[in-house]
Design an enzyme around this catalytic site. Sequence first.
Site, PDB file in Angstrom:
ATOM      1  CG  HIS A 156       8.678  -3.384  -1.786  1.00 33.23           C
ATOM      2  ND1 HIS A 156       8.412  -4.736  -1.889  1.00 33.23           N
ATOM      3  CD2 HIS A 156       9.368  -3.230  -0.636  1.00 33.23           C
ATOM      4  CE1 HIS A 156       8.907  -5.353  -0.827  1.00 33.23           C
ATOM      5  NE2 HIS A 156       9.487  -4.472  -0.047  1.00 33.23           N
ATOM      6  CG  ASP A 364       3.435  -2.394 -10.679  1.00 32.13           C
ATOM      7  OD1 ASP A 364       3.850  -2.258  -9.523  1.00 32.13           O
ATOM      8  OD2 ASP A 364       2.325  -2.904 -10.955  1.00 32.13           O
TER       9      ASP A 364
HETATM   10  P1  ADQ Z   1       1.531  -3.710  -5.125  1.00 37.48           P
HETATM   11  O1  ADQ Z   1       1.466  -2.380  -5.783  1.00 37.48           O
HETATM   12  O2  ADQ Z   1       0.527  -3.967  -4.073  1.00 37.48           O
HETATM   13  O3  ADQ Z   1       2.979  -3.994  -4.538  1.00 37.48           O
HETATM   14  P2  ADQ Z   1       1.709  -6.291  -6.659  1.00 37.48           P
HETATM   15  O4  ADQ Z   1       3.148  -6.543  -6.874  1.00 37.48           O
HETATM   16  O5  ADQ Z   1       0.863  -6.681  -7.814  1.00 37.48           O
HETATM   17  O6  ADQ Z   1       1.395  -4.765  -6.357  1.00 37.48           O
HETATM   18  O7  ADQ Z   1       1.253  -7.097  -5.403  1.00 37.48           O
HETATM   19  C1  ADQ Z   1      -0.095  -7.184  -5.044  1.00 37.48           C
HETATM   20  C2  ADQ Z   1      -0.321  -8.462  -4.247  1.00 37.48           C
HETATM   21  O8  ADQ Z   1      -1.614  -8.393  -3.655  1.00 37.48           O
HETATM   22  C3  ADQ Z   1      -0.302  -9.698  -5.112  1.00 37.48           C
HETATM   23  O9  ADQ Z   1       0.289 -10.743  -4.383  1.00 37.48           O
HETATM   24  C4  ADQ Z   1      -1.789  -9.958  -5.369  1.00 37.48           C
HETATM   25  O10 ADQ Z   1      -2.118 -11.314  -5.596  1.00 37.48           O
HETATM   26  C5  ADQ Z   1      -2.411  -9.464  -4.101  1.00 37.48           C
HETATM   27  N1  ADQ Z   1      -3.777  -8.989  -4.368  1.00 37.48           N
HETATM   28  C6  ADQ Z   1      -4.135  -7.981  -5.179  1.00 37.48           C
HETATM   29  N2  ADQ Z   1      -5.489  -7.878  -5.215  1.00 37.48           N
HETATM   30  C7  ADQ Z   1      -5.972  -8.824  -4.405  1.00 37.48           C
HETATM   31  C8  ADQ Z   1      -7.293  -9.231  -4.020  1.00 37.48           C
HETATM   32  N3  ADQ Z   1      -8.388  -8.643  -4.492  1.00 37.48           N
HETATM   33  N4  ADQ Z   1      -7.401 -10.251  -3.162  1.00 37.48           N
HETATM   34  C9  ADQ Z   1      -6.289 -10.858  -2.676  1.00 37.48           C
HETATM   35  N5  ADQ Z   1      -5.039 -10.526  -3.006  1.00 37.48           N
HETATM   36  C10 ADQ Z   1      -4.877  -9.530  -3.851  1.00 37.48           C
HETATM   37  C11 ADQ Z   1       4.182  -3.237  -4.368  1.00 37.48           C
HETATM   38  C12 ADQ Z   1       4.753  -2.616  -5.643  1.00 37.48           C
HETATM   39  C13 ADQ Z   1       4.942  -3.684  -6.724  1.00 37.48           C
HETATM   40  C14 ADQ Z   1       5.823  -4.797  -6.190  1.00 37.48           C
HETATM   41  C15 ADQ Z   1       5.325  -5.285  -4.837  1.00 37.48           C
HETATM   42  C16 ADQ Z   1       6.300  -6.248  -4.194  1.00 37.48           C
HETATM   43  O11 ADQ Z   1       3.884  -1.586  -6.118  1.00 37.48           O
HETATM   44  O12 ADQ Z   1       5.514  -3.128  -7.882  1.00 37.48           O
HETATM   45  O13 ADQ Z   1       5.824  -5.872  -7.080  1.00 37.48           O
HETATM   46  O14 ADQ Z   1       5.146  -4.210  -3.917  1.00 37.48           O
HETATM   47  O15 ADQ Z   1       7.567  -5.713  -4.109  1.00 37.48           O
END
Ligand code: ADQ
Length: 460
Positions: A156, A364
């Site tokens: 990821h 990211d």
């Molecule tokens: P993350 O680093 O966690 O994921 P991201 O891809 O942005 O980053 O996913 C975060 C998820 O959590 C999103 O669905 C977001 O809506 C949710 N989220 C964040 N803050 C929140 C809050 N306060 N309340 C509710 N929901 C919240 C890792 C990798 C990324 C990659 C993903 C998926 O670091 O690069 O995109 O996995 O593979």
Amino acid sequence: MSRLIVISNRVTVADGRPASSGGLAVGVLAALRETGGIWVGFGGETRETPSDTAKRFNAGRIDYATIDFTPADYQGYYNGFANSVLWPLFHYRLGLVNFTRAALGAYQRVNARFADLTLPLLKPDDTIWVQDYHLIPLGEELRKRGVTQSIGFFLHTPFPARQVFSSLPRHNLIGETLAAYDVVGFQTQSDRNNFVDYAVNNLGATRIADGRLRLGGRIFSAEAFPIGVDADNIAEFAKRSAESPSVVRLRDSLQGRDLMIGVDRLDYSKGLIERFGAFERLLTRFPERRKRVTYMQIAPPTRADVAEYSEIRAKLEASAGHINGGFAEYDWMPLRYLNRSFTRQTLAGFFRYARVGLVTPLRDGMNLVAKEYIAAQDPADPGVLVLSAFAGAAEQLDSALIVNPYDVDELAEAMDRALDMPLDERQDRWRKAMESVTRQDINHWRNNLLATLRAARIRA
Ligand code: ADQ
């Protein structure tokens, strides 16, 4: 269709509570609902004498198997190696890598124990799908125990340039184990190319005619499978929650001011310090923005046991206090900084209401928030996505305002431009982005990955 066994560091129990903050859960739950199978992961509690078997239970039509570990092993594996070595390394933060042989040992022991306890759960025609940087050696550990089923791996995070990955002491102990999988999946083509470059030039892998790699007597493929979001559902949530009590309260509280939103786990990779700095620069360089814009940053804390995470939290609190102290008026607070989670519905409603979505990580893997922000917009009056060039999502969402997050002035200028962007330009940029978000959604991602994995099995 063969049963799916998903193995990840933690399981996310589908029990109807607010969605977890992690990006991994959404895609995995959807895949398991479709094919049936088991989600295997750490149960959340450590024990001095861990159990010899996985604990089985069922929730929300999904079967789970959880494994426990000794506190010392889990600490060394999770906080030590996974989050203090691999995470910073994969995000190009060599200065934050804190390597110890003891942590590497714990990482290897925990992966071996994952294999021991998963083994009795397997049936001959299962398809196994291992998730993320915590479990890189797991495929190799399963093979050592005689597993012949097809095993896929998805990373990821980014896979860094080989000069960065190979600065990991004993990197080949980790790198070589990827050959045990039938398919190794990356977020972007450049991550995939970085890995192939590493495998060929550092490990001595060779490319065979059909594009796969051969290493140590094994043949496997490395491909890009950019993860997506549940675009239709998010669009529907966003539309429905436009008049929900929380969105109405947010709207009323803004008193007609423009909203810029950021939603990120509180992590140093997300570029929050630079983003706060850029907001301050916006208010300094473009004083006409004062009292006319509010920036809301939602950032639930994670990995609180790792020192760098408490440090960045303290820095952000100081920066938020500094910005509000310097610019706030008795009737306007420029920055709203919230360390908490929200339901997916509420977030979708907030995204739709926000004029600008700020997604500016320093690095990211993909960044799902960028895609969620696009999916949530009102086609008649869409907002503008300001997106870091160093998020995997920038490979697909090139109609966003692409920025270098290290350049605070560039970021401030992009915020200013986004806030004033005319409707036809906003619609044009959004339509292009939405087309990509819809076409390469979460179903496309997992169908593609699992089809590739099943094809590898037939070929084998
Ligand atoms: P993350 O680093 O966690 O994921 P991201 O891809 O942005 O980053 O996913 C975060 C998820 O959590 C999103 O669905 C977001 O809506 C949710 N989220 C964040 N803050 C929140 C809050 N306060 N309340 C509710 N929901 C919240 C890792 C990798 C990324 C990659 C993903 C998926 O670091 O690069 O995109 O996995 O593979």
